[in-house]
Design a protein around this motif. Structure first.
Motif, mmCIF file in Angstrom:
data_model
loop_
_atom_site.group_PDB
_atom_site.id
_atom_site.type_symbol
_atom_site.label_atom_id
_atom_site.label_comp_id
_atom_site.label_asym_id
_atom_site.label_seq_id
_atom_site.Cartn_x
_atom_site.Cartn_y
_atom_site.Cartn_z
ATOM 1 N N LEU A 1 5.463 7.437 6.961
ATOM 2 C CA LEU A 1 5.728 6.026 6.431
ATOM 3 C C LEU A 1 4.604 5.819 5.807
ATOM 4 O O LEU A 1 4.629 4.553 6.798
ATOM 5 N N VAL B 198 7.807 1.730 1.272
ATOM 6 C CA VAL B 198 9.103 1.783 0.274
ATOM 7 C C VAL B 198 9.214 1.682 -0.591
ATOM 8 O O VAL B 198 9.975 0.000 0.114
ATOM 9 N N ALA C 260 6.501 0.314 4.696
ATOM 10 C CA ALA C 260 7.987 0.520 5.898
ATOM 11 C C ALA C 260 8.142 0.449 7.177
ATOM 12 O O ALA C 260 8.920 0.143 7.340
#
Length: 178
Positions: free
Chosen positions: A3, A6, A11
């Protein structure tokens, strides 16, 4: 799979909130369970599962933080935050190990009461109390260490993100008017 971003935000900024909540929650549940065995029995398998989720969240936050570190201007505050962040994983692992021990020991007396009554290995009340006291002391120590580490990491991260990044007066303020 890693990740990195986001919804347009790094993230790390999002994942770190899981760590900030889960570490103190796991630490508190661990200490309560270690000191109060009936609470540990009521928590049941939730205690070690909570600690497991906590442990899993730490490397996710660290990995996302390493990505973010490569994408921001490096300075002493960012480097200190990254260095401190690397030290949380052993504390989270300690929470998991002790949570499993507390869960296991809390469920054993209940199973022994309902069990066959095998007394081939008697446990004296004194030795059981000593084990509980040692376990409780270890739990308090690891919980305190984990919480202090989370605080230090969070404080250094906030300083890295916000140092000299705001003014004490709102934009457009003309000073204090009484």
């Amino acid at each position: 799979m890693s990740l990195t971003v986001v919804n347009g935000l790094p993230a790390h900024v999002l994942i770190v909130h899981f760590v900030i909540v889960l570490v103190p929650l796991s630490a508190l549940a661990l200490v309560v369970g270690a000191i109060w065995p009936s609470a540990a029995r009521r928590m049941g398998v939730v205690l070690p599962l909570l600690a497991l989720v906590t442990l899993a969240s730490v490397p996710l936050a660290s990995e996302a933080g390493e990505w973010l570190e490569e994408h921001v201007d490096s300075n002493a505050l960012v480097r200190k935050h990254a260095e401190l962040g690397d030290g949380l994983l052993p504390w989270a692992a300690g929470l998991l190990v002790l949570a499993a021990v507390v869960w296991w020991t809390a469920r054993r007396p209940a199973a022994a009461e309902a069990g066959s009554g095998d007394r081939s290995r008697p446990v004296t009340a004194r030795s059981a109390t000593a084990v509980r006291v040692v376990t409780a002391v270890l739990c308090v120590g690891v919980a305190a260490g984990a919480m202090v580490d989370v605080y230090r990491i969070g404080d250094s991260g906030a300083k890295a993100a916000w140092q000299d990044g705001f003014t004490k007066s709102a934009q457009g303020d003309q000073g204090d008017k009484d």
